[in-house]
Structures are given as structure tokens and as C-alpha cells.
Scaffold this motif. Structure first.
Motif: not given
Length: 913
Positions: A176-196
Motif C-alpha cells: 500500500d505504500a508504493t503499489s499502483v492503484f488498480k480498481g473499478t468504480i467504487g471498489l478497491l482491488v489494488g494498493g493505496l500507493n501513498l508515495a504516489g
């Protein structure tokens, strides 16, 4: 990690990194905690919980269904940081969690229901968001940094939880610190990517190379700086990756841990993942101040003792299989929660049976959030009177939740306060400087919420008496409760539901029937039926307690079917009123109050005191037939006494089993003594004496004094005290004893003996070693004869079917032995079956579960020679204070089929060892 007498030492590279030479981060001021200036500094009225967050005007609602567990935990911590910085009327964070409870009747849509209630009743606005929207809200609140926890050391998640309030940081997994966010509308399936998203790293806990939980928590304790936690958060086991119980619990009150400035750790006391010294350091953070520990461990008894021994209150804020999410919001709702007055009690009908039903476990705040609501929506609710349990301070801690139940209750729903608020009823808490203030706070909170009936949770073998349990304090003062229901306890010889009287207030013994899962209903029916059949004559009052997994409809049906007399279902408060009426009319039926001569396993609530201040008697144990019991003995003119509460009694008698020579005196005021009888029997034979002490009535207390004759030993082996208030048309069961003498093959206890023994599987007597907990919980065994010797053979562990071992528990009491002491435990065992194992653990001085179950050394592996053998374990620093299950001092663990004939405790190593 090396342990020193002054605390936990960090490795040199840890100190270098913590001081600022940390790869990737640069200088980080870890040693200086920054105060959270936005935190509401005003105390709650009661003062036993940290101040709540500010009440929001808008809530961002984030649905975490579909998010990874790491992201769920990260957002929960984020929620706490955001809500802690919330200004009154600002925008807060609220989450919808995945369904994660196990069994029972929990309400799956609880989170959505509560937000709907807050929207409609308090005008709070809502908007939908994703976890990344929550991160944006955090940034807008001035939160710019984050801590990365180490997935290889799950305890670092809790360290990051502590750092969240200490430094105002978020806490995330590496993904969640660095991964790229991937998801659909209203639904998180990836990380938060706080650094980004513009957040800066504050600390990567992976770089500190913690070897285990001790290292992580030790580091956190060292780096609190001048910031003293206001509470402790014991987050339930099972919510961390790699935890052996993963999947049982997936959520805990992490947001509230941030708002409450709590030192956070995983509550695993059974596996001993945290050493006693670290546990002690944690509790010393808040010991000696008004402090509350919230959350659960996986060993309730151990947690109770641990909290109580430090004078810290304990509140259940989540439970196995059920979480207590959004507490940072629930505690912030500003409203007045006051229960409506229940209907007046009906006229007393002495020809019927009055039954009360109380749904238990409301001491746990998560039960109010989910489990109670699961029954609340039942269309049958309101058709019969039911009591619903609630924490005494819940209306001030979670006022919106309490008000919802109060406002929507029917005239057949009454909330009964659990009292105490948590579990400070052990002797180690009572007597602490904070106890009077604590009890006054609970009473005041109950009074303000119109919760006048209390339930208490006495923990068996820890609470000694009404005085020792604090009941005396709780029943006095400016706002005493109307009455008590004693939950989770067994009153020996006293049928559940029959009224006890303490200081002219009714107390109803209540065992909680049933459990969770599909078999809960049948368990409840069976337990209730068994309890009713045990009553030899018609009761006037019956109280049924139901666990979370049972329904009150089942209890109603079984109670109705159990009596030919009319059954009247009433509310708990009405039951109290009716009990008072019956008491004033002398209609309360008679019942035995079983009290052992040494404090222990049967009812002690009428036992006001035990032993003169100058008593010189000693305690021991004996085995009569196959039933272990206790004894108190004195010699050569020494004496001791007991005092019993007999308010309003018409008759009173005592049945006493004695051995040796001595006299018994009675008194109604503790001052003027008169003879009641005497015992003159050779030591080893026993007399059963029936004493009618009704001539002392009316009086508030009756005292019995036992005095040993000159050059004689006198002992009381068993004592039952009766008060007789016979219901019209009912009769007391006849005593099965007459004044006779029977021979006992008893070993006389002598002071400073070098060793004591107990033979298992026979009727042999030991005054010094008592087997406890037989065929209860995890103590399953059978008796047999092998090679001409009696033995107990370990059976399958029915309490934990997957466990390969079960246990034999023992308590020891040897006059002249002092503790801590190095002891030697010699066990004679049958060397079969091949591959079987036998092990010993004992109570050592270290706190918590690890200390109570200290290993006595490596286990034995059986060779299969089918011969009797002996083995001696060494128990350094044995501190027999009864902290194991069933108040045991030590135990043997064995696999199925392993047989034990004899155990011996010695002060000196046996020859040849």
C-alpha cells in the motif's frame, strides 16, 4: 535481542537507524513524540475511558468489501488518525466492513444500519468514498507521512498503530505504500500507493530487522518518549497475517486505539508470543492511574488477572468472530441515552413460577453493535418480557448505540447493566486506590441511564466474598442498583435463579446456557432442563441466561414445559420487585448455601468473612472416595471463624463434617459466644454434625467459631450453611446425613514435610495435593489398573478436539512451604503407548499465561516397554498461587492413552536425579 535487568536493549544498528541514519528515510525524530494538539482534552464524566473524538457533521463512508486485509487494516488506522484530528462539525471517516463473524445471530448489515440511524436522527451528512478518497481526506487533515509495517513480523502492525497517534502518521503494508492503484468504480482491488499520492515516508519498520514480537514491542516501549498512553488496546488474535488463528477474526477497533492514544499489541496470551517482562512493561505504562484496557485476548481468564493485578479496568471491545469497528465514530455521537421506566410488576402469585430471561454478553461493546441487533430485528421480539444486557457505561461511551436500543424498545424489553463495567472484580483490583472512585463512576453512569439492575461476572476461585468482590461497595452509595444477576457462575447446591439476599438486596445466580453455532439451541434446552430437574421442589423464581448463539424463543418453550404450575415471564426489574415482595412476606423458598471450609469452588457470596485476624489455622485438601474437597485445621487451642449473612432468615442451620477433637461456638453479633457442639473423634474418622442456629435469629450475621482441643488437631472437612425460608406448600429436602462416624484412611499433614504425594485413580487421601478440574474443559481422563497399580489415563481433549493432549490439574497446599521455591515433581507413569508424550508445567512468578504455564522442561517420549517408570521435572521458582485453569498450581499434559499412577512434590531432588 538481549534482555537486561533494566529493560530491552536495541542492537547497535537499531540505535543508529532510530537516531537518524536510516537508509531511504534520512533523519527521523523517533525519540520525540509529538502531541496531538487537536485531541479533545476534556475528560468524560466517568473518567475511565479516554475522551472521544469530536462529533462530525459529515462522514465519508468507505466500503471495504473486496479490499485486501492489509488495506482494511490500513484504512482502519487511517480512520483513527482522521477522526482524532477532526474539529467539531468537520468531516470524519466511517467504514463498512466485510462480514467476519462466526456463527450466532449477528446482524450482517450493522455498519450500514448505524450510519442510517445517525443520518436520520442526528442530521449527519454522508458521502461515498473509496480507500484512496480516505487517503485524500487524511491529507486534507494535515497528515503527510506514513509508517510501513513489516509483513514478516506481524507485531509491527500494532507498533505502527501506536506510532499513528504518537507521530500523527498513517500506517500501511509495503504494497500500500508504493503499489499502483488498480480498481473499478467504487471498489478497491489494488494498493493505496501513498508515495504516489504525495505522502512522505516516516519510518520503514522493515529496516529495523525485528526478530520477533518482543523486539518490536520492546522498541515501541523505548520510543514512546514523554508521551504516556492513556489506555491499552489488546487487539484480538487472528487479525494479523501469519497468525495461526488467521481467519477467525479479521477486524479490531484500531481506529479507536488511535483516538484513545492506546499502546497497541496483539492479545495472544495462549501462545505466549510476548514474554512476561514485555507484558509487564506494557501494563506499567498505565498502572496506577484511571485507565482502561479495551479489546480481547484469546484467554479471558488470563487477561482478567493480568489487568486486575495492575489495577487496570478491562472492557471487551471486540470478540472472537465479531468486531467492534467505527468506535471512533460511535463514541463521538453526542446525545442523551436514557432508558424508559419499565412497566410495574404484576401482583405476586405464590402458586406460580416467575421466570426471567436475560440475554448475556452485553459487557462486550461489539455485542451491542451486531449481536443484539441480530435478535432486535426478530419479529417475535416484544411478545414476551426479555432482559438485554448492556455495559454500565455504554450510554456514555457509545451513546448513539444505547439510545437506539432505548428508543426502539417495547414495553417487554429492558436493558440490564453489566456491573462491573469490565472485569475489575478480582481481589487484586478491589482494594486498589482507584476502586472506590471506579465503583462510584459506574453507579453514576447507570443512574443517569436508568439502568438500575446490575449483572456481575465473578470469576470462580478469585472472588472470595461479597466484601472481597466489591459487592459491598456496589450495593451502598448514592445510587445503588436495584439488584444483581450473577452471570457466568455456578452456585454450589443453589439452583440457578433462586434468590440470594445480600444487604437486603436480591441476587439471582444465573448460569449462561447455550453457545454459538448450529447446536446452540439444543445446548440451551439441555442445560435449562438439567438445571430445572435438579431442583427438588418448586421454585418461586427462575432466571435463564442465554449466550449469543441461542434464541429466547427456545428458552420460553422449555421453561413453560418444565412446570405444571403457571409460568409468569417478567422483566428483570419486575423480578427484583417481586423478589422483594416475596421476601417481605416470607415466601422465598429454602435453599442450601454451600460453603467449603477453605475458600474455593462453591458459593461464597453469603460468606462475609473467613478466619479471625489472629487465626492460626491452616488449609489442606483431602480425598473422600473419589471426590476431592478442602479442609481447614487447627491444633492445640488455635481457632478460626466464619461469618454468614442471614438477613431476614426465619431459620438457619449448618451441616459440618469434622475430624479430631474441638469445640464449635456460635454468635449472632461476633461478640457473645455460646456453645453449639463438639467433636471428639480419632484423627482420620469423621463426624457429621447438624447444628440448628435458628435461636440466634433475627440477626444480620451468624458467626461460627472452631477451636481445637488441647494437644489435639481439629479440622472441618466440609460445611454447608442453610437459611430456611420455606415457600408455602413446599418442604425442605431431608438431610441425607445423620450424626455417624465413618473411617477414613487419611494422611495427617505435618509442617515442613520434605515431600508430599498423591496416588491417582484410587480413593487414597492427600491433605496436600488436590486434583482439580476433573472432566471439565480440557481435563479428560479415565481410571484403570495397570500392572497392579491404579492410574488415570489421558483421554481425548473434548474442549479442543484438534489438540493432541489433555491435562491433569493439581493444586498444592503444604504447611511450612514458602514460595517461590524450587520444587521437584516426580511422576510415576506407564511406559506405553510408544511415541506418547508426557509433560509438566507450573505456576512461576512471571505474569500472564507464560508465567502461569511455565514449562518444567522437555516432555517425555514413551518407549512402549509396558513397564512402570518414574521421571522427575525440576520447577525453579515455583510460585503456587493458583493461576492455571481451575485455580491449579501445576498440571500434567499427556497424549491419549498415557497413564499416570503417582505424583510427588519434593523440596529436595530425589535420589538418583
Amino acid at each position: 535481542m538481549k534482555q537486561s535487568t533494566s529493560g530491552w536493549l536495541l542492537r547497535r544498528r537499531d540505535l543508529i537507524r532510530a537516531a537518524g541514519i536510516i537508509p531511504f528515510f534520512g533523519a527521523v525524530p523517533v525519540l520525540q513524540g509529538c502531541a496531538d494538539t487537536s485531541h479533545n482534552a476534556t475528560d468524560t464524566v466517568q473518567g475511565w475511558l479516554p475522551p472521544p473524538a469530536a462529533m462530525p457533521s459529515t462522514l465519508m463512508v468507505v466500503d471495504l468489501n473486496g479490499a485486501s486485509l492489509n488495506t482494511q487494516v490500513a484504512v482502519a488506522i487511517m480512520q483513527g488518525v482522521v477522526n482524532a484530528r477532526l474539529k467539531e462539525g468537520g468531516e470524519g471517516l466511517y467504514v463498512l466492513i466485510p462480514s467476519n463473524y462466526v456463527g450466532g445471530v449477528a446482524f450482517q448489515g450493522a455498519d450500514a444500519m448505524w450510519i442510517d440511524i445517525y443520518t436520520k436522527r442526528y442530521g449527519i451528512q454522508t458521502k461515498t468514498g473509496t480507500p484512496t478518497d480516505a487517503a485524500t481526506l487524511a491529507k486534507a487533515a494535515g497528515i503527510n507521512e506514513y509508517v510501513i509495517w513489516d509483513p514478516n513480523v506481524p507485531a509491527t502492525i500494532n507498533v505502527a498503530n501506536t506510532l499513528a497517534w504518537l507521530h500523527g502518521t498513517l500506517a500501511v503494508s509495503p504494497d500500500d505504500a508504493t503499489s499502483v492503484f488498480k480498481g473499478t468504480i467504487g471498489l478497491l482491488v489494488g494498493g493505496l500507493n501513498l508515495a504516489g499520492r504525495g505522502f512522505k515516508p516516516f519510518l520503514d519498520l522493515r529496516t529495523l530487522d525485528f526478530s520477533d514480537a518482543d523486539a518490536a514491542y520492546g522498541w515501541a516501549l523505548r520510543h514512546l518518549g514523554q508521551q504516556v498512553p492513556k489506555s491499552l488496546a489488546l487487539l484480538s488474535v487472528g487479525d494479523l497475517p501469519n497468525d495461526p488463528t488467521e481467519g477467525v477474526i479479521r477486524w479490531t477497533p484500531r481506529d479507536y486505539a488511535v483516538v484513545a492514544h492506546a499502546f497497541t499489541w496483539i492479545g495472544d496470551l495462549t501462545s505466549g508470543t510476548v514474554t512476561p517482562s514485555i507484558l509487564g512493561d506494557m501494563f506499567h505504562l498505565v498502572a496506577g492511574q484511571k485507565a482502561t484496557t479495551f479489546g480481547w485476548t484469546n484467554n479471558e481468564s488470563a487477561q482478567t488477572i493480568l489487568c486486575s493485578s495492575h489495577g487496570v479496568n478491562f472492557v471487551g471491545a471486540d470478540t472472537p468472530g465479531l468486531s467492534a469497528e467505527n468506535l471512533s465514530v460511535h463514541s463521538a455521537i453526542r446525545t442523551t441515552a436514557k432508558q424508559k421506566n419499565p412497566p410495574a410488576a404484576p401482583e405476586l402469585d405464590s402458586s406460580g413460577v416467575y421466570a426471567g430471561i436475560v440475554i448475556t454478553d452485553g459487557d462486550n461493546i461489539s455485542v451491542l453493535i451486531d449481536f443484539h441487533e441480530g435478535r432486535w430485528v426478530d419479529p417475535k421480539r416484544g411478545t414476551v418480557p426479555v432482559g438485554w444486557s448492556m455495559q454500565g457505561m455504554a450510554p456514555s461511551w457509545t451513546p448513539g448505540i444505547a439510545r437506539h436500543y432505548f428508543d426502539t424498545a417495547t414495553s417487554n424489553d429492558e436493558f440490564v447493566s453489566w456491573l462491573p463495567f469490565g472485569y475489575p472484580d478480582l481481589a487484586s483490583f478491589v482494594g486498589q486506590p482507584t476502586w472506590p472512585e471506579y465503583t462510584a463512576s459506574v453507579r453514576a453512569a447507570m443512574y443517569e441511564a436508568n439502568l438500575h439492575v446490575g449483572q456481575e461476572l465473578p470469576h470462580e476461585s478469585n472472588v472470595l466474598s461479597a466484601h472481597g468482590a466489591g459487592l459491598w461497595d456496589l450495593l451502598h452509595g448514592s445510587h445503588p442498583p436495584d439488584g444483581f444477576f450473577l452471570g457466568y457462575t455456578v452456585i454450589g447446591g443453589y439452583p440457578a435463579g433462586q434468590v440470594l439476599w445480600i444487604n437486603q438486596r436480591p441476587v439471582f445466580p444465573m448460569g449462561a446456557f447455550g453457545g454459538t453455532g448450529s447446536s446452540a439451541t439444543s445446548q440451551a434446552i439441555s442445560a435449562i432442563q438439567t438445571a430445572i430437574q435438579a431442583v427438588q421442589h418448586r421454585p418461586l423464581f427462575v432466571l435463564v441466561g442465554l449466550d449469543n448463539g441461542t434464541t429466547y424463543s427456545d428458552a420460553i418453550d422449555i421453561v413453560k414445559a418444565s412446570y405444571t404450575e403457571p409460568v409468569h415471564f417478567v422483566l428483570p426489574g419486575q423480578l427484583v420487585t417481586l423478589a422483594r415482595q416475596a421476601w417481605s412476606k416470607g415466601l422465598d423458598r429454602a435453599a442450601p448455601l454451600g460453603t467449603p471450609s477453605e475458600y474455593g469452588v462453591r458459593d461464597t457470596y453469603f460468606l462475609l468473612s473467613a478466619g479471625d485476624t489472629d487465626t492460626t489455622s491452616t488449609a489442606g485438601t483431602y480425598l473422600r472416595g473419589t471426590i476431592p474437597s478442602q479442609m481447614r485445621q487447627a491444633s492445640n487451642g488455635s481457632q478460626w471463624s466464619y461469618a454468614f449473612n442471614v438477613e431476614g432468615c426465619h431459620q438457619a442451620s449448618a451441616e459440618i463434617i469434622t475430624t479430631g477433637s474441638g469445640t464449635i461456638q456460635v454468635s449472632g453479633d461476633g461478640q457473645h459466644w455460646e456453645s453449639a457442639g463438639s467433636s471428639h473423634a480419632p484423627w482420620g474418622t469423621f463426624l457429621v454434625l447438624d447444628l440448628d442456629v435458628s435461636k440466634l435469629l433475627p440477626t444480620a450475621e451468624i458467626y461460627l467459631r472452631f477451636t481445637a482441643g488441647s494437644n489435639s488437631v481439629f479440622a472441618v472437612l466440609d460445611l454447608n450453611f442453610w437459611h430456611n425460608r420455606v415457600l408455602e406448600g413446599a418442604t425442605m429436602p431431608a438431610s441425607s446425613h445423620t450424626e455417624t462416624a465413618q473411617q477414613l484412611n487419611m494422611q495427617v499433614a505435618q509442617g515442613n514435610v520434605p515431600s508430599v504425594s498423591l496416588v491417582l485413580g484410587s480413593s487414597a487421601v492427600s491433605l496436600n495435593i488436590l486434583q482439580v478440574g476433573a472432566h471439565q474443559g480440557d481435563s479428560e481422563f479415565s481410571t484403570t489398573t495397570l500392572g497392579g497399580k491404579s492410574a488415570e489415563v489421558f483421554g481425548a481433549n473434548t474442549a479442543s478436539p484438534g489438540s493432541p493432549t489433555s491435562y491433569l490439574y493439581f493444586s498444592a497446599n503444604v504447611p511450612g512451604w514458602t514460595f517461590p521455591e524450587t520444587l521437584y515433581l516426580t511422576t510415576e507413569y506407564y511406559d506405553q503407548p510408544a511415541g506418547g508424550t508426557l509433560h509438566a508445567s507450573y505456576n512461576a512468578p512471571a505474569p500472564g499465561i507464560p508465567g502461569a504455564y511455565t514449562s518444567a522442561g522437555a516432555p517425555i517420549t514413551l518407549g512402549g516397554t509396558a513397564a512402570w517408570k518414574t521421571y522427575t521435572w525440576v520447577m525453579p521458582q515455583a510460585d503456587f498461587s493458583g493461576r492455571q485453569n481451575f485455580s491449579a498450581d501445576f498440571r500434567l499434559s499427556g497424549t491419549v492413552g498415557v497413564a499416570v499412577h503417582k505424583i510427588t512434590l519434593s523440596l529436595n531432588p530425589p535420589a538418583g536425579t
